[in-house]
Design a protein around this motif. Structure first.
Motif, mmCIF file in Angstrom:
data_model
loop_
_atom_site.group_PDB
_atom_site.id
_atom_site.type_symbol
_atom_site.label_atom_id
_atom_site.label_comp_id
_atom_site.label_asym_id
_atom_site.label_seq_id
_atom_site.Cartn_x
_atom_site.Cartn_y
_atom_site.Cartn_z
ATOM 1 N N LEU A 363 6.321 -8.895 -0.956
ATOM 2 C CA LEU A 363 4.999 -9.351 -0.520
ATOM 3 C C LEU A 363 4.175 -9.933 -1.660
ATOM 4 C CD1 LEU A 363 3.735 -6.641 2.017
ATOM 5 C CD2 LEU A 363 4.259 -9.038 2.477
ATOM 6 N N LEU A 364 4.251 -9.325 -2.845
ATOM 7 C CA LEU A 364 3.403 -9.737 -3.955
ATOM 8 C C LEU A 364 3.910 -10.993 -4.653
ATOM 9 C CD1 LEU A 364 2.620 -6.254 -5.573
ATOM 10 C CD2 LEU A 364 1.278 -7.539 -3.893
ATOM 11 N N ASN A 369 2.300 -14.974 1.353
ATOM 12 C CA ASN A 369 2.675 -13.700 1.987
ATOM 13 C C ASN A 369 1.448 -12.814 2.201
ATOM 14 O OD1 ASN A 369 5.310 -14.568 1.699
ATOM 15 N ND2 ASN A 369 5.728 -13.278 -0.071
ATOM 16 N N LEU A 370 0.624 -12.713 1.172
ATOM 17 C CA LEU A 370 -0.554 -11.852 1.238
ATOM 18 C C LEU A 370 -1.550 -12.366 2.269
ATOM 19 C CD1 LEU A 370 -1.069 -11.217 -2.593
ATOM 20 C CD2 LEU A 370 0.052 -9.734 -0.921
ATOM 21 N N VAL A 373 -0.300 -11.290 5.697
ATOM 22 C CA VAL A 373 -0.495 -9.847 5.885
ATOM 23 C C VAL A 373 -1.968 -9.519 6.144
ATOM 24 C CG1 VAL A 373 -0.385 -7.599 4.742
ATOM 25 C CG2 VAL A 373 1.533 -9.178 4.554
ATOM 26 N N GLU A 374 -2.857 -10.092 5.334
ATOM 27 C CA GLU A 374 -4.282 -9.800 5.469
ATOM 28 C C GLU A 374 -4.837 -10.333 6.785
ATOM 29 O OE1 GLU A 374 -6.005 -11.442 1.987
ATOM 30 O OE2 GLU A 374 -5.123 -9.934 0.647
ATOM 31 N N GLN A 375 -4.462 -11.557 7.163
ATOM 32 C CA GLN A 375 -4.942 -12.134 8.417
ATOM 33 C C GLN A 375 -4.389 -11.375 9.620
ATOM 34 O OE1 GLN A 375 -7.101 -14.992 9.037
ATOM 35 N NE2 GLN A 375 -7.615 -14.306 6.986
ATOM 36 N N ALA A 376 -3.134 -10.950 9.538
ATOM 37 C CA ALA A 376 -2.541 -10.192 10.639
ATOM 38 C C ALA A 376 -3.228 -8.841 10.822
ATOM 39 C CB ALA A 376 -1.047 -9.990 10.391
ATOM 40 N N SER A 377 -3.599 -8.201 9.715
ATOM 41 C CA SER A 377 -4.252 -6.885 9.809
ATOM 42 C C SER A 377 -5.606 -6.977 10.500
ATOM 43 C CB SER A 377 -4.407 -6.279 8.409
ATOM 44 O OG SER A 377 -5.336 -7.017 7.629
ATOM 45 N N ARG A 382 0.186 -4.622 11.526
ATOM 46 C CA ARG A 382 0.516 -4.182 10.172
ATOM 47 C C ARG A 382 1.915 -4.670 9.791
ATOM 48 N NH1 ARG A 382 0.052 0.879 10.855
ATOM 49 N NH2 ARG A 382 2.243 1.362 11.241
ATOM 50 N N ILE A 383 1.985 -5.398 8.694
ATOM 51 C CA ILE A 383 3.277 -5.823 8.139
ATOM 52 C C ILE A 383 3.468 -5.041 6.843
ATOM 53 C CG2 ILE A 383 4.681 -7.758 7.315
ATOM 54 C CD1 ILE A 383 2.900 -9.632 8.925
ATOM 55 N N SER A 384 4.327 -4.063 6.866
ATOM 56 C CA SER A 384 4.502 -3.210 5.699
ATOM 57 C C SER A 384 5.353 -3.892 4.632
ATOM 58 C CB SER A 384 5.168 -1.890 6.104
ATOM 59 O OG SER A 384 6.512 -2.117 6.495
ATOM 60 N N PHE A 385 5.284 -3.355 3.434
ATOM 61 C CA PHE A 385 6.076 -3.870 2.318
ATOM 62 C C PHE A 385 7.555 -3.849 2.664
ATOM 63 C CE2 PHE A 385 8.547 -3.271 -1.529
ATOM 64 C CZ PHE A 385 8.012 -4.213 -2.403
ATOM 65 N N LEU A 386 8.018 -2.741 3.261
ATOM 66 C CA LEU A 386 9.438 -2.588 3.565
ATOM 67 C C LEU A 386 9.883 -3.503 4.696
ATOM 68 C CD1 LEU A 386 9.921 1.286 3.245
ATOM 69 C CD2 LEU A 386 10.592 -0.517 1.625
#
Length: 410
Positions: A363-364, A369-370, A373-377, A382-386
């Motif tokens: 992700l980082l 990618n970030l 993740v932020e827009q989806a949250s 939730r899109i986890s790291f794994l």
């Protein structure tokens, strides 16, 4: 040693994304590092100003204004809504989504595409009772891969293209084939990972379910404003094939777009990513201070003594991938460009493609990618790291294998 200390703390903070005990992000860490370089006398104030590569900053700034025009004109939202009806056939929809995202990212920068597409997809897919995770991860993966194909696809490519004085067409012809193959491979991997289907299951990926009754977000479509942005992009790409410096062409087109009777300058400028521009300026100063110290050259000599020469393309791709996931791809590219041979454009192409492909690993690794993740949250997903790494790791591995095979072909 003071220079090494400042550089190490700054890059460690960039890698962590923060300084423990402080509410500060990567941009703040980089800015503090640049300030420390100047205040401690490592870099003079004049040297700091000269260290900033103004052509790259101008190109980045101008493309942000052009993208802002399209975003305010509702172009991205309209495109997203046009492909959403294909969700009745999820596998075809995923392919269309990844293809459109890759093409737009190659021309309009991947960060903007992810920022505009994610909210529309999040709302539409949940209402259609489809699992949004493979599609949102596919959006991030394809936007990264697609952006590798052109000089203007992402910030690190802009830096590499401007610093290396690379030809726009030559860059495209070298970088597009491995990008296209990696995109197809990424699509196949996501299909394989989700071979059991794309329907929502137990909804473990959701934070909550706040979407009922919510309208699809995004600016309303304005045909004229979108047409203005589209014409600007076509003219700009055409100018890139002339001898006019890219930054001159871009800033001219951006200036014309600011002359509007409907769109306020404040609204357009509000969509410029000042944080990213600040990050670039700060990194230029930090790396200039470290380069003047001679320690970077010493590190490269040590690597060469161990048989790892950056002139060997697989080694360059491997180091680029490692550094991109330690520090993110923009800082990694800035570190490595000073060791590339200006007479060997293939080295520059390799850095551009490998650092961009590396952004899919974790992700980082990429700002795109970030953003996803932020827009989806915000929309309850939730899109986890794994979960991301489960797709991102094999996609990155296969993409790099394709790149290494490309070395053998050329």
């Amino acid at each position: 040693m003071l220079t090494v200390a400042i550089f190490s703390v700054a890059y460690l903070g960039i890698a962590l994304g923060k300084i423990p005990g402080l509410v500060i992000d990567r941009v703040g860490v980089a800015l503090l590092g640049a300030i420390a370089m100047v205040v401690c006398g490592v870099v003079t104030l004049e040297g700091a100003v000269q260290a900033i590569h103004l052509p790259t900053i101008l190109l980045l700034y101008s493309l942000m204004i052009i993208s802002a025009q399209l975003r305010l004109g509702g172009f991205y939202t309209r495109v997203a809504l046009l492909i959403v009806p294909f969700y009745a056939r999820p596998r075809i929809f995923l392919g269309i989504l990844m293809g459109v995202s890759a093409v737009l990212s190659a021309v309009l920068a991947n960060d903007i595409v992810c920022f505009a597409f994610t909210p529309v997809l999040a709302v539409s897919l949940v209402k259609a009772k489809l699992d949004p995770l493979p599609f949102l991860i596919g959006l991030a993966v394809s936007s990264n891969i697609g952006s590798a194909a052109t000089i203007i696809g992402n910030p690190q490519n802009m830096l590499i293209g401007q610093t290396g004085y690379l030809d726009f067409m030559a860059f495209f012809f070298w970088c597009a084939p491995p990008s296209l193959l990696a995109l197809v491979a990424g699509y196949a991997i996501i299909l394989w990972m989700y071979w059991t289907g794309f329907q929502c299951g137990d909804r473990k990926g959701f934070l909550d379910d706040p979407l009922d009754g919510r309208k699809v977000p995004g600016p309303l479509f304005d045909r004229w404003q979108t047409a203005k942005g589209g014409i600007a992009v076509v003219i700009l790409v055409g100018l890139f094939f002339t001898g006019i410096p890219r930054e001159y062409s871009a800033i001219c087109i951006a200036g014309v777009l600011l002359c509007s009777r409907k769109m306020k300058t404040r609204d357009i400028m509000g969509l410029v990513d000042w944080h990213l521009i600040t990050l670039f300026c700060a990194l230029f100063i930090i790396i200039h201070g470290m380069a003047d110290s001679g320690y970077l050259e010493w590190a490269m000599v040590r690597l060469s003594d161990m048989g790892m020469h950056l002139s060997h393309l697989p080694v360059l791709a491997g180091i680029s991938t490692l550094l991109s996931n330690l520090f993110s791809n923009v800082p990694a590219a800035m570190l490595l460009i000073s060791f590339l041979d200006p007479a060997e454009p293939v080295q520059w192409y390799t850095l551009a493609v490998s650092s961009t492909f590396a952004g899919n690993l974790f992700l980082l690794g990429s700002i795109a990618n970030l953003i996803v993740v932020e827009q989806a949250s915000i929309h309850g997903i939730r899109i986890s790291f794994l979960r991301h790494a489960a797709v991102g790791a094999p996609v990155t591995l296969v993409s790099l294998v394709i790149l290494w095979a490309w070395f053998a072909i050329i």
